[in-house]
Design an enzyme around this catalytic site. Structure first.
Site, PDB file in Angstrom:
ATOM      1  N   GLN A  89      -4.408  -5.358   7.020  1.00  0.00           N
ATOM      2  CA  GLN A  89      -5.339  -6.231   6.455  1.00  0.00           C
ATOM      3  C   GLN A  89      -5.408  -7.677   7.175  1.00  0.00           C
ATOM      4  O   GLN A  89      -5.921  -8.824   6.752  1.00  0.00           O
ATOM      5  CB  GLN A  89      -5.005  -6.367   4.776  1.00  0.00           C
ATOM      6  CG  GLN A  89      -5.220  -5.138   4.274  1.00  0.00           C
ATOM      7  CD  GLN A  89      -6.712  -4.809   3.935  1.00  0.00           C
ATOM      8  OE1 GLN A  89      -7.502  -5.189   4.151  1.00  0.00           O
ATOM      9  NE2 GLN A  89      -6.839  -3.239   3.602  1.00  0.00           N
ATOM     10  N   ASP A 103       3.141  -4.416   8.153  1.00  0.00           N
ATOM     11  CA  ASP A 103       1.817  -3.891   8.031  1.00  0.00           C
ATOM     12  C   ASP A 103       0.777  -4.735   8.013  1.00  0.00           C
ATOM     13  O   ASP A 103       0.526  -5.676   7.002  1.00  0.00           O
ATOM     14  CB  ASP A 103       1.926  -3.074   6.360  1.00  0.00           C
ATOM     15  CG  ASP A 103       0.542  -2.475   6.275  1.00  0.00           C
ATOM     16  OD1 ASP A 103      -0.321  -2.487   7.027  1.00  0.00           O
ATOM     17  OD2 ASP A 103       0.112  -1.733   5.009  1.00  0.00           O
ATOM     18  N   HIS A 145       1.058  -1.141   0.207  1.00  0.00           N
ATOM     19  CA  HIS A 145       0.176   0.074   0.018  1.00  0.00           C
ATOM     20  C   HIS A 145       0.749   1.019  -0.059  1.00  0.00           C
ATOM     21  O   HIS A 145       1.988   1.190   0.405  1.00  0.00           O
ATOM     22  CB  HIS A 145      -0.783   0.156   1.246  1.00  0.00           C
ATOM     23  CG  HIS A 145      -2.199   1.115   1.349  1.00  0.00           C
ATOM     24  ND1 HIS A 145      -1.657   2.205   1.628  1.00  0.00           N
ATOM     25  CD2 HIS A 145      -3.261   0.771   1.168  1.00  0.00           C
ATOM     26  CE1 HIS A 145      -2.838   2.907   1.646  1.00  0.00           C
ATOM     27  NE2 HIS A 145      -3.884   1.935   1.466  1.00  0.00           N
ATOM     28  N   CYS A 178      -4.748   2.392  -3.612  1.00  0.00           N
ATOM     29  CA  CYS A 178      -3.490   3.018  -2.940  1.00  0.00           C
ATOM     30  C   CYS A 178      -2.220   1.955  -3.055  1.00  0.00           C
ATOM     31  O   CYS A 178      -1.355   1.942  -2.358  1.00  0.00           O
ATOM     32  CB  CYS A 178      -3.732   3.196  -1.612  1.00  0.00           C
ATOM     33  SG  CYS A 178      -4.826   4.867  -1.382  1.00  0.00           S
ATOM     34  N   LYS A 218     -10.384  -0.609  10.382  1.00  0.00           N
ATOM     35  CA  LYS A 218     -10.478  -1.762   9.413  1.00  0.00           C
ATOM     36  C   LYS A 218     -11.040  -3.028  10.401  1.00  0.00           C
ATOM     37  O   LYS A 218     -11.302  -4.088   9.647  1.00  0.00           O
ATOM     38  CB  LYS A 218      -9.586  -2.025   8.755  1.00  0.00           C
ATOM     39  CG  LYS A 218      -9.254  -0.958   7.722  1.00  0.00           C
ATOM     40  CD  LYS A 218      -7.950  -1.653   6.682  1.00  0.00           C
ATOM     41  CE  LYS A 218      -7.416  -0.305   5.998  1.00  0.00           C
ATOM     42  NZ  LYS A 218      -8.010   0.165   5.062  1.00  0.00           N
TER      43      LYS A 218
END
Lengths: 425, 154
Positions: free
Chosen positions: A218, A215, A138, A381, A241
């Site tokens: 997700q 990261d 991202h 993104c 999220k």
């Protein structure tokens, strides 16, 4: 349905019960029941999260860490209790969790702290040093590192992708090498849905003395994540999220690393002794939370973690895997539809990008909206990923704990409608 | 599914221009070529402009993008080619005003011709940028071409 699906009958999952907690899911869009499949972008909030934030604001709110009056103490206790809840959600210690605005700020925090580190510090970078990312990041886990490289003279390198949408690790040992100071990569690609082999990457990075930042935007919302088991050095995720509020994210870091890291932003709350000419800094996590923090949002985030824990991350993951299998299976049966990313549920999450021959993703998204189906369109993104697979953009459907098999079917019907409307294939 | 529910956005005129775009393909001669992108969705367009004696002699383009951006660029070429630059700029302004109207404006067909089909787009703020992509590229290229020819003349 194929035999690879998790057996949901063994662990009954009450999706209708979950849905009742999310008021917005009962609304209509363009005269149709809302089918919300944009969860990789942001998720809805259950009433438990809204109630927790409201109750805190109505009964305990005040600024934190700044007073002796009763509300100040109650607010501070609530805020720090939220930190404990969030920490235990990812198997971490209370003091190793820093509240940020979002994942973007969490990653920038590490990048700017490294840029502020003096020569001799393990965080210091200069010419000859390397920063490593992957081609599936991202923009929030790419641009901060480009900026850090520009500021320090370090070189940015990246691991490429295979045609199947996986990391190409054939050159791993060359790309991640003795010059690498930090390897930053995504746990699960927001565009491809790919889940990356964290263990392989951590082993290589640590073998050459590089730090690892994961990261987890997700991943933490979708399956159980334990920072100790992963072996990474930093991990970032965001509240909105995972059925929590916007405006609050998390940076987790190893305690001994956070203790050595210079501050990112200066201001109130992050200091120890302040003189006119210079200051000393508070220990983590306060060192990295300059200014009044996101107070009620942190309370909401803790409530979101509690909510997901009560439903069960394992059950959520199994539920999503079944929905993803149904979607991939359905897409495979429609002519002219191509999935960008892994086309099985093996090592992949619920974000499924696809393109329809002859119809631009924007038109796909708009036409699906006309029948109440919400998907994300664009480059998500992650523009380099689109470029890698030679598509200008994709449509992306991403399911979560409150989606149902019939919603997947509504999307698949919607795609047939898109094809008819646009006269494709 | 009702195929008519999209009518407000996807007018038949728009679909016609999308499927059979006018003046598409980059041509010589030209004074200036510009490349514009819509960073939120990845749509892109390359526009070439040839101006002669204060007139838009030719506009050619290539690009990729959604139906709205591609059809709007096609309509734009119909409206500006062969026109005095000032007149063409007035049309660009009229189209911009229409796009910013949030569906409150009755477009003037005498001014915008096929462009009136985009009136519905103004109700979809996320798509307004798509509709303006080609127009903005043309305005940019034309302004540069005017400056360029003025420079050469001096």
């Amino acid at each position: 349905m194929t035999s690879t699906l998790p057996d949901l009958t063994a662990t009954p999952y009450d999706v209708e019960g979950v849905r009742r907690d999310f008021a917005i899911l009962s609304r209509e869009v363009n005269g149709r029941p809302l089918v919300y499949l944009d969860n990789a972008s942001s998720t809805h909030k259950p009433r438990q999260v809204l109630d927790a934030e409201r109750a805190f604001l109505e009964q305990h709110y005040s600024n934190v860490h700044r007073g002796v009056h009763t509300l100040s103490q109650e607010a501070t206790d609530g805020y720090e209790q939220a930190r404990t809840t969030v920490a235990s959600f990812i198997g971490a210690r209370h003091d190793d969790v820093v509240f940020t605005k979002n994942v973007t700020e969490a990653i920038n925090l590490v990048a700017y702290s490294m840029g502020n580190a003096p020569a001799g510090s393990q965080f210091h970078l200069g010419a000859g040093d390397e920063i490593c990312v992957t081609e599936m990041e991202h923009h929030s886990n790419l641009v901060p590192w480009q900026l850090l490289a520009q500021r320090t003279g370090a070189t940015l390198r990246w691991l490429p992708l295979t045609d199947e949408g996986r990391l190409d690790l054939t050159e791993l040992d060359a790309v991640v090498n003795e010059r690498t100071k930090i390897l930053a990569f995504t746990h699960q690609s927001n565009l491809l849905g790919t889940i990356n082999p964290v263990d392989v990457l951590v082993r290589r990075a640590h073998a050459v003395g590089a730090l690892v930042l994961l990261d987890a935007a997700q991943s933490v919302p979708h399956f159980p994540v334990d920072v100790t088991a992963l072996g990474v050095d930093f991990l970032a995720f965001t509240g909105h999220k995972l059925v929590g509020p916007t405006g609050v994210g998390v940076l987790w870091g190893r305690g001994e690393l956070l203790a050595e890291m210079p501050p990112f932003m200066g201001g109130g709350s992050m200091i120890e002794v302040v003189e006119m000419a210079s200051s000393t800094y508070a220990p983590p996590p306060e060192r990295f939370e300059a200014g009044t923090p996101v107070i009620s949002q942190a309370i909401g985030l803790a409530a979101a973690c509690d909510y997901l824990s009560a439903v069960g991350l394992d059950k959520i993951a199994a539920h999503e895997a079944a929905l993803t299998a149904r979607l991939l299976d359905g897409l495979r049966r429609i002519d002219g539809v191509r999935v960008i990313g892994p086309d099985t549920t093996e090592m992949r999450g619920s974000a499924v990008s696809f393109v329809i021959d002859g119809v631009h993703p924007h038109d796909v998204g708009q036409t699906l909206d006309e029948v109440g189906v919400a998907v994300r369109v664009g480059h998500h993104c992650a523009a380099p990923v689109c470029r890698r697979y030679a598509v200008p953009a994709t449509a992306r459907a991403s399911s979560y704990l409150y989606n149902t098999p019939s919603e997947i079917d509504a999307l698949l019907e919607g795609i047939e409608h898109v094809k008819r409307f646009w006269g494709a294939a | 599914m009702t195929e008519g529910s999209n009518e407000s956005l996807y007018q038949e005129i728009i679909l016609d221009h999308y499927r059979n775009p006018h003046h598409k393909g980059l041509r010589d001669p030209f004074d200036i070529e510009v490349h514009h992108v819509n960073p939120t969705c990845g749509d892109e367009v390359t526009v070439r402009v040839k101006v002669v004696d204060g007139q838009v002699q030719d506009v050619s383009y290539d690009g990729q993008g959604c139906s709205i951006s591609q059809a709007s660029t096609s309509v734009m070429t119909d409206l500006v080619i062969g026109r005095k630059i000032d007149d063409a700029m007035e049309k660009a302004e009229a189209f911009l005003t229409l796009m910013q109207s949030r569906g409150t404006l009755e477009p003037d067909e005498d001014v915008l011709e096929d462009g009136i089909a985009f009136a519905g787009v103004s109700r979809y703020p996320a798509r307004v940028k798509c509709a303006l992509l080609g127009w903005m590229a043309w305005k940019d290229a034309t302004a540069q071409a005017v400056a360029h020819t003025a420079e050469e003349a001096s």
